[in-house]
Design an enzyme around this catalytic site. Structure first.
Site, short mmCIF file in Angstrom:
data_model
loop_
_atom_site.label_atom_id
_atom_site.label_comp_id
_atom_site.label_asym_id
_atom_site.label_seq_id
_atom_site.Cartn_x
_atom_site.Cartn_y
_atom_site.Cartn_z
N CYS A 106 0.81 -1.23 0.00
CA CYS A 106 0.00 0.00 0.00
C CYS A 106 0.84 1.27 0.00
O CYS A 106 0.34 2.35 -0.32
CB CYS A 106 -0.93 -0.02 1.20
SG CYS A 106 -2.08 -1.41 1.14
N HIS A 146 -3.46 6.97 -0.25
CA HIS A 146 -3.77 5.55 -0.41
C HIS A 146 -5.19 5.28 0.07
O HIS A 146 -5.58 5.71 1.16
CB HIS A 146 -2.77 4.70 0.37
CG HIS A 146 -3.23 3.29 0.53
ND1 HIS A 146 -3.56 2.51 -0.54
CD2 HIS A 146 -3.45 2.53 1.64
CE1 HIS A 146 -3.97 1.32 -0.10
NE2 HIS A 146 -3.91 1.32 1.22
N ASN A 164 -10.00 -1.30 -1.55
CA ASN A 164 -8.58 -0.99 -1.39
C ASN A 164 -7.79 -1.85 -2.39
O ASN A 164 -7.82 -3.07 -2.30
CB ASN A 164 -8.19 -1.30 0.06
CG ASN A 164 -6.70 -1.17 0.34
OD1 ASN A 164 -5.88 -1.11 -0.56
ND2 ASN A 164 -6.36 -1.13 1.62
#
Lengths: 368, 73
Positions: A122, A267, A297
């Site tokens: 990430c 993010h 995500n």
């Protein structure tokens, strides 16, 4: 000691493209298995309503390849001018070679081009931007490519209610170009103490054995050693504490404040985390692109995907001063700043294509 | 302490049942999502970053409050 800021002169972002698989899985589809109450609470906290799932045989490199090919074709980039390709992923095609080499072949880049993978999740996007921009700045080449992609749906245990609805699949490509007067700055941070907080413990060389099966954990969720295991509380604490702390350090080191940025490309972890970070770093909600509801995500791909979804199709030629921040598995975090021109950003494309030649199912497939 | 119990209880649907001696992780409604809500609440109202292990170590709400106070000091 002041933070170790990276100053990268003469490099700019010249375009971004993203690609997602066609299958969209609504979160409500998990209601039967995990309970509709749990799903409602989860969706309210995370802002996630659906996720994309890669087609059978499709990998992170397939998605990123689709984004890269489109960007290079549309921007008419001469392949010979690309001096570097970095593929940021933790979902490589093979244990070896680096997937960047496969992408190098598929994109028909010249032999005069470095290619390697960058193994972060990430936080990978600003890390890869910093690495590629630094190398481009000292190279004679005019262009570098950062591909960032993940197939997180393959990294999670489908019975693990704490992660299965959190992650989706996507790929991306970002073009870096030389330009006098354009600068990129970055700050790279690590909390190695948190190496266990997001981990796939088995399948590497420390513990190659993956056949151990599912276990029921103390919190009631089902997990296994060969899939993502996440300490949600530690990750949350890192995300709302250390991450805004790193952005504030970045402000200090660059002599900037929130007011200096037109866009905050963060993010896309989940809405609860994003709103807490936003508040602490002074980022107004209307300056933060969000794509959690449709795509969940997508780890390394989440920042370019969010930019592609928010700005793709916008014809504005005016550069936006953008603050990037990625954070996650490592535990690792990076902040960076660069200018983005909306009309150089393409909207997300959909694809289920995969690299058939790469499907090596028998040794005979390797014989020429 | 009373304020802390109240702030904690507000994270749950039926807040009446919490006291300093409550072993909160045995509560039927407790989940890893609740842990995250507690960290968020403590961050916001007490300006302190709890880690997962702080919550794991605390048995009762009084223990947890003690940790928050130590971190504030």
């Amino acid at each position: 000691m002041p933070p170790h800021l990276l100053h990268i002169p003469g490099v700019k972002i010249g375009g971004i493209a993203a690609a997602v698989p066609t299958e969209s899985v609504p979160i409500s589809a998990f209601g039967e298995e995990f309970g509709h109450d749990y799903i409602a609470k989860f969706s309210a906290a995370t802002g996630i309503k659906a996720l994309r799932r890669a087609a059978p045989g499709q990998t992170a490199s397939d998605l990123s390849f689709a984004a890269a090919k489109r960007l290079l074709d549309e921007r008419k980039i001469r392949r010979g001018g690309v001096g570097l390709l970095i593929f940021a992923t933790l979902s490589p095609d093979y244990r070896r070679p680096a997937t960047a080499c496969v992408l190098h072949k598929r994109l028909r880049l010249s032999a005069d081009c470095g290619a390697f993978d960058l193994g972060l999740g990430c936080s990978a996007y600003p890390y890869a931007l910093a690495a590629a921009a630094s190398l481009l700045a000292v190279s004679d080449a005019p262009h570098a490519l950062v591909l960032a992609g993940e197939t997180m749906t393959r990294n999670i245990n489908r019975r693990d209610r704490s992660t299965v609805m959190l992650f989706g699949d996507a790929g991306s490509c970002t073009l870096l170009e030389k330009e006098e007067g354009s600068d990129i700055q970055a700050l790279l941070k690590t909390d190695g103490e948190g190496y266990r907080d997001i981990i796939v413990p088995a399948g590497g060389f420390r513990n190659p054995e993956t056949a151990r099966g599912d276990e029921k954990c103390a919190d009631g969720a089902v997990r296994s050693l060969d899939r993502l295991v996440m300490n949600g509380m530690n990750v949350f604490s890192f995300s709302i504490g250390d991450v805004p702390g790193a952005v504030k350090e970045f402000y200090g080191a660059t002599g900037t404040s929130a007011d200096d940025y037109d866009l905050f490309a963060l993010h896309q972890s989940n809405r609860q985390i994003l709103s807490q970070i936003a508040e602490k770093i002074g980022a107004p909600a209307e300056k933060i692109p969000l794509c959690l509801a449709d795509y969940a995500n997508t780890s390394a791909a989440s920042i370019p995907l969010a930019l592609s979804a928010a700005l793709g199709g916008n014809d504005s030629p005016d550069p936006l001063r953008t603050l990037f921040c990625g954070f996650g598995v490592g535990l690792s975090c990076a902040a960076a700043s660069a200018h983005l021109v909306p009309r150089e950003i393409l909207p997300p494309a959909e694809t289920d294509e995969s690299f058939k030649e790469g499907e090596i199912r028998a040794l005979a497939d390797l014989e020429e | 302490m009373d304020q802390f119990i109240q702030d904690f209880a507000e994270l749950f649907d039926e807040p009446g049942r919490f006291a300093p001696e409550t072993e909160f992780k045995n509560d039927p409604d407790w989940s890893s999502l609740s842990g995250i809500s507690v960290i968020a609440m403590v961050d916001k109202k007490y300006g302190v970053a709890l880690k997962g292990r702080d919550i794991q170590k605390a048995r009762t709400l009084a223990d947890l409050y003690q940790t928050v106070k130590e971190k504030q000091a």
